[in-house]
Motif scaffolding. Sequence first.
Motif, PDB file in Angstrom:
ATOM      1  N   ALA A 151      -8.350 -41.930 -70.838  1.00 19.44           N
ATOM      2  CA  ALA A 151      -8.324 -42.061 -72.301  1.00 19.44           C
ATOM      3  C   ALA A 151      -9.340 -43.127 -72.669  1.00 19.44           C
ATOM      4  N   ASN A 152     -10.186 -42.857 -73.667  1.00 22.61           N
ATOM      5  CA  ASN A 152     -11.269 -43.778 -74.031  1.00 22.61           C
ATOM      6  C   ASN A 152     -11.253 -44.082 -75.529  1.00 22.61           C
ATOM      7  N   PHE A 153     -11.803 -45.236 -75.895  1.00 20.09           N
ATOM      8  CA  PHE A 153     -11.939 -45.559 -77.310  1.00 20.09           C
ATOM      9  C   PHE A 153     -13.148 -46.449 -77.510  1.00 20.09           C
ATOM     10  N   ASN A 154     -13.614 -46.532 -78.753  1.00 24.01           N
ATOM     11  CA  ASN A 154     -14.742 -47.398 -79.109  1.00 24.01           C
ATOM     12  C   ASN A 154     -14.660 -47.776 -80.584  1.00 24.01           C
ATOM     13  N   PHE A 155     -14.681 -49.089 -80.856  1.00 26.21           N
ATOM     14  CA  PHE A 155     -14.833 -49.618 -82.211  1.00 26.21           C
ATOM     15  C   PHE A 155     -16.128 -50.407 -82.236  1.00 26.21           C
ATOM     16  N   GLU A 156     -16.986 -50.175 -83.247  1.00 26.29           N
ATOM     17  CA  GLU A 156     -18.234 -50.932 -83.355  1.00 26.29           C
ATOM     18  C   GLU A 156     -18.501 -51.273 -84.804  1.00 26.29           C
ATOM     19  N   SER A 157     -18.804 -52.540 -85.048  1.00 30.75           N
ATOM     20  CA  SER A 157     -18.987 -53.031 -86.414  1.00 30.75           C
ATOM     21  C   SER A 157     -20.232 -52.454 -87.067  1.00 30.75           C
ATOM     22  N   GLY A 158     -20.292 -52.611 -88.382  1.00 32.57           N
ATOM     23  CA  GLY A 158     -21.511 -52.287 -89.099  1.00 32.57           C
ATOM     24  C   GLY A 158     -22.590 -53.282 -88.718  1.00 32.57           C
TER      25      GLY A 158
ATOM     26  N   TYR B 291     -34.624 -55.727 -86.829  1.00 34.00           N
ATOM     27  CA  TYR B 291     -35.955 -55.126 -86.923  1.00 34.00           C
ATOM     28  C   TYR B 291     -36.226 -54.221 -85.710  1.00 34.00           C
ATOM     29  N   ALA B 292     -35.937 -54.724 -84.524  1.00 28.46           N
ATOM     30  CA  ALA B 292     -36.144 -53.946 -83.304  1.00 28.46           C
ATOM     31  C   ALA B 292     -34.826 -53.456 -82.711  1.00 28.46           C
ATOM     32  N   GLY B 293     -33.769 -54.203 -82.920  1.00 30.63           N
ATOM     33  CA  GLY B 293     -32.436 -53.825 -82.457  1.00 30.63           C
ATOM     34  C   GLY B 293     -31.480 -53.802 -83.628  1.00 30.63           C
ATOM     35  N   THR B 294     -30.180 -53.777 -83.348  1.00 29.49           N
ATOM     36  CA  THR B 294     -29.159 -53.793 -84.403  1.00 29.49           C
ATOM     37  C   THR B 294     -28.086 -54.807 -84.049  1.00 29.49           C
ATOM     38  N   SER B 295     -28.007 -55.880 -84.836  1.00 22.34           N
ATOM     39  CA  SER B 295     -26.980 -56.899 -84.600  1.00 22.34           C
ATOM     40  C   SER B 295     -25.611 -56.309 -84.910  1.00 22.34           C
ATOM     41  N   ARG B 296     -24.717 -56.348 -83.938  1.00 25.05           N
ATOM     42  CA  ARG B 296     -23.367 -55.813 -84.123  1.00 25.05           C
ATOM     43  C   ARG B 296     -22.498 -56.253 -82.959  1.00 25.05           C
ATOM     44  N   TRP B 297     -21.196 -56.044 -83.091  1.00 25.46           N
ATOM     45  CA  TRP B 297     -20.290 -56.290 -81.986  1.00 25.46           C
ATOM     46  C   TRP B 297     -19.292 -55.138 -81.925  1.00 25.46           C
ATOM     47  N   GLY B 298     -18.688 -54.976 -80.751  1.00 22.36           N
ATOM     48  CA  GLY B 298     -17.755 -53.876 -80.617  1.00 22.36           C
ATOM     49  C   GLY B 298     -16.782 -54.057 -79.471  1.00 22.36           C
ATOM     50  N   LEU B 299     -15.810 -53.187 -79.440  1.00 25.04           N
ATOM     51  CA  LEU B 299     -14.819 -53.124 -78.361  1.00 25.04           C
ATOM     52  C   LEU B 299     -14.786 -51.696 -77.832  1.00 25.04           C
ATOM     53  N   ARG B 300     -14.850 -51.538 -76.526  1.00 21.47           N
ATOM     54  CA  ARG B 300     -14.686 -50.220 -75.926  1.00 21.47           C
ATOM     55  C   ARG B 300     -13.813 -50.359 -74.685  1.00 21.47           C
ATOM     56  N   GLY B 301     -13.112 -49.299 -74.364  1.00 15.18           N
ATOM     57  CA  GLY B 301     -12.233 -49.380 -73.212  1.00 15.18           C
ATOM     58  C   GLY B 301     -11.731 -48.027 -72.766  1.00 15.18           C
TER      59      GLY B 301
ATOM     60  N   VAL C  46     -21.920 -58.152 -93.191  1.00 16.94           N
ATOM     61  CA  VAL C  46     -21.695 -57.009 -92.311  1.00 16.94           C
ATOM     62  C   VAL C  46     -21.779 -55.724 -93.120  1.00 16.94           C
ATOM     63  N   GLY C  47     -22.594 -54.777 -92.671  1.00 21.00           N
ATOM     64  CA  GLY C  47     -22.717 -53.501 -93.358  1.00 21.00           C
ATOM     65  C   GLY C  47     -21.457 -52.664 -93.243  1.00 21.00           C
ATOM     66  N   GLY C  48     -21.380 -51.606 -94.033  1.00 21.79           N
ATOM     67  CA  GLY C  48     -20.211 -50.724 -93.962  1.00 21.79           C
ATOM     68  C   GLY C  48     -18.944 -51.362 -94.464  1.00 21.79           C
ATOM     69  N   ASN C  49     -19.049 -52.241 -95.470  1.00 19.34           N
ATOM     70  CA  ASN C  49     -17.878 -52.928 -96.040  1.00 19.34           C
ATOM     71  C   ASN C  49     -17.112 -53.751 -95.011  1.00 19.34           C
ATOM     72  N   GLY C  50     -17.831 -54.194 -93.983  1.00 21.19           N
ATOM     73  CA  GLY C  50     -17.204 -55.047 -92.979  1.00 21.19           C
ATOM     74  C   GLY C  50     -16.366 -54.294 -91.968  1.00 21.19           C
ATOM     75  N   GLY C  51     -16.328 -52.967 -92.039  1.00 26.63           N
ATOM     76  CA  GLY C  51     -15.516 -52.177 -91.119  1.00 26.63           C
ATOM     77  C   GLY C  51     -16.280 -51.733 -89.889  1.00 26.63           C
ATOM     78  N   PHE C  52     -15.635 -50.871 -89.102  1.00 26.23           N
ATOM     79  CA  PHE C  52     -16.251 -50.339 -87.884  1.00 26.23           C
ATOM     80  C   PHE C  52     -16.988 -49.044 -88.224  1.00 26.23           C
ATOM     81  N   ASN C  53     -18.058 -49.165 -88.995  1.00 23.06           N
ATOM     82  CA  ASN C  53     -18.711 -47.952 -89.492  1.00 23.06           C
ATOM     83  C   ASN C  53     -19.746 -47.381 -88.531  1.00 23.06           C
ATOM     84  N   ARG C  54     -19.991 -48.035 -87.394  1.00 18.94           N
ATOM     85  CA  ARG C  54     -20.911 -47.478 -86.408  1.00 18.94           C
ATOM     86  C   ARG C  54     -20.171 -46.614 -85.373  1.00 18.94           C
TER      87      ARG C  54
END
Length: 333
Positions: free
Chosen positions: A69-76, A49-59, A85-93
């Motif tokens: 060199a940088n990367f970022n994966f973030e779940s739906g 409602y106020a935030g977005t529940s998700r998890w991710g990896l960045r490095g 999980v939105g986005g079919n369970g993938g890293f759609n964010r």
Amino acid sequence: MKKLLVAAAALSALVGGASAQSNVVLYGELDAGVGQRYTMNKTGFISNYAGTSRWGLRGSEDLGNGLKANFNFESGAIDLGSGAVGGNGGFNRQAWVGLSGGFGSLMMGRTTTPQNRIMGTFDLNDTADGSSALKYVGLAANGSFAGSRQNSQFQYATPKFGGFEARVAYVFKDDRGGTPNKNFIQVAGRYTGGGLTLGAAIQSKLSSAEGHRTGYALGAKYDFKVAVVSGLYTQRETKVGGKGFGLGVAVPFDQFTVGVQAARLTNSANASYKKATSYEVFGNYQFSKRTRLYAAYGNLNNKAQLLNGTTVDGVRMPTAKDNTFGIGIVHKF
């Protein structure tokens, strides 16, 4: 339970092992509470409602001479009520790789747009999904131009020069899909200094079809210390999307902040949406840098209810309610 513990241990080992080589970080956010969305008929459990529940990896990996060199994966978005999980369970964010250095930074893949990264600051309630006055008249500060994210995106960010920063994004039309279609080009810039923040974003025309045009947004915010005042004017990239403005003020009291925002769609090719108006009243209590309590209330006029409604058998139906409220907690890790 044993399988869950084993999986958590394996993930920790993976992240820990990778960290020794390339500085990998596991992060996330969780939002849950009680309330009623515009689409709900009665009070119940709410999430995101106020935030977005998700998890991710960045490095990142240091390549030497200031180059990384940088990367970022973030779940739906994760619905904490069901675990879905939105986005079919993938890293759609977020799902991108890139480079950064003295020249700035380059990202390639699915990521948020320049408008999202530059203009979101002009929504004083952190672009809250459940109550944002700007969002519910189609003028979301963080993504009113063709959404807040784009696939197959090339995005360049300049270094900061005396408080100024800019971003430009490009997507080939064949990667966007649909027809008729044009290449996606979006540019945004922001200046911050002495309590003043100024921002602008420009969206290229996305289609040769009737009703499409160049979109733009202009924002200004000033921190008076005793209060923060913000304003945003937006012309959408479609004539139906229209144009309009939003105004807001937020007042801090130590760890507590209260505020009010209002937004109005002043023009639209669809007369049913013209003069759609919304407002929100909000409060946030910051326990720490990572945890806060929130409370918010929002309201839509009849035009805004139609704008956010659904079409059934060719007839536009308004949202279930003309008001929303939410009370909950947001925790980041």
